[in-house]
Design an enzyme around this catalytic site. Sequence first.
Site, PDB file in Angstrom:
ATOM      1  N   HIS A 163      12.295  -6.010 -10.055  1.00  0.00           N
ATOM      2  CA  HIS A 163      11.020  -6.229 -10.741  1.00  0.00           C
ATOM      3  C   HIS A 163       9.822  -6.337  -9.812  1.00  0.00           C
ATOM      4  CE1 HIS A 163      12.525  -7.136 -14.917  1.00  0.00           C
ATOM      5  NE2 HIS A 163      13.657  -7.272 -14.237  1.00  0.00           N
ATOM      6  N   ASP A 372       1.550  -6.797  -6.529  1.00  0.00           N
ATOM      7  CA  ASP A 372       2.318  -7.118  -7.734  1.00  0.00           C
ATOM      8  C   ASP A 372       3.226  -5.949  -8.078  1.00  0.00           C
ATOM      9  OD1 ASP A 372       3.139  -8.683  -9.868  1.00  0.00           O
ATOM     10  OD2 ASP A 372       1.094  -9.209 -10.436  1.00  0.00           O
TER      11      ASP A 372
END
Length: 471
Positions: A163, A372
């Site tokens: 992720h 991110d």
Amino acid sequence: MRTSRLVIVSNRAPLEMVRGPQGVHAQRTVGGLAAALDDALRAHDGTWIAWVGQHASDDLRPETTGLAYPIRAVRLKEREISDYYAGFSNQVLWPLCHMFPSRCRIQQNYWTAYRAANERFAAAVQASVMPGDLVWIHDFHLCLVPGLLRSAGVPARLGVFWHIPFPPPTVFGILRWREELLSGLLGADLLAFQTDADVRNFLASVRQYLDVPVLDDPPSVRLPGREVRVAALPIGIDYEHFRAEASQPATRERAARLRHNLGSEVVLLGVDRLDYTKGIVERLRGFERFLERQPGWRRRVCLVQVTVPSRDRVPEYRELKRAVDECVGRIVGRFTYEGRSPLRYLYTALSREQLIAYYAAADVALVTPLRDGMNLVAKEYVASRAGVPGVLVLSEFAGAANELREAVLVNPYDPEAIQRRIELAVSMAPEERARRMRALDRRVATGTIQWWTASFLKLLERSAATMAMTA
């Protein structure tokens, strides 16, 4: 023919068993992963394997949890949780993968606990799995699990979704256990990442640190007797849920009330977990620079910064909170006029319904992480506009920037760049706002969480079939 059973493996479950005055009870945990996988678990008669807290029994049935599927609990002691999760996962892999190597605390006891915890998770999977199952392992906490399952000869198809960002080999190679981590991940049949850049970085690390053939088209790693498929598969959101909730009269009324209470012509919004990767301090400095340079906007604009508490027992995070508090206090002190401040700061977690109302109320969303993997706030904001134009200011270094190209992209490290992008956003013509938001909405509506889940499982089944044909 039996549908392949789905086994989800992650560090945390969608709930935690906690002890209260009335005894042990299930408490739902924050996070969208459970909702994303709920339909898939139902369709595949699935189960979830995870740590569920210190007070859980080994098997939690649906009648106990209220979920539609059982949970198999992994047992971890307090010290193991501290060294494996707070230690190696959050103070080694997390900063390393987000390109903050100077924040890494590389300690042997952290690695020892990480390896032991991964062995515990692998043993739980091995005890639960049946031939033909699909095992979907999530994230950086469990790098060694695929390799352990492969070595144990588990008769299942193994997939991993990573992720967070995957760093280039010059950064990943800092770790003395780089070969063990890469080899562990390559126990899978399928490895999926958020972006093409993550795929390239992973393959480059495999090329540099493991003596195995790497293919670029299609991305894969060739091992003796099998091939590991590597793919970019950006995670999405439940678009229809956000869109429908934002369209509800109650949500619109709550959004209107928020705008009225703020008393501002233009509302800006930032929503972040407290983390040094999120760029909260840099964003506040950019906003402060905007107020300095644009005095005409001081009484017309308001930034609402929502910061969700996180890891408050870790010293670095306490220091970050102090830095954020200092920025907030300075801006409020400098620019409050006749009792009205251009900055509202909330240090709390919001419910999904409250969050969507804030999205609906905001003319501009400032999503400016320093790094991110994806950042779903950007996609949630777009979906929650429900056809009403808004402006998304998005970090160049968020995975979402690869998809949401109509956003106003910004270098999150540069306060000058942030202030210029804020100025552009608040001054943008209505037609331009509408054009950009329509394009963003189409992208978010297409790459939903349902699409992501179905695509991963299809790739996993196809990878296993290809492996069987070439064996």
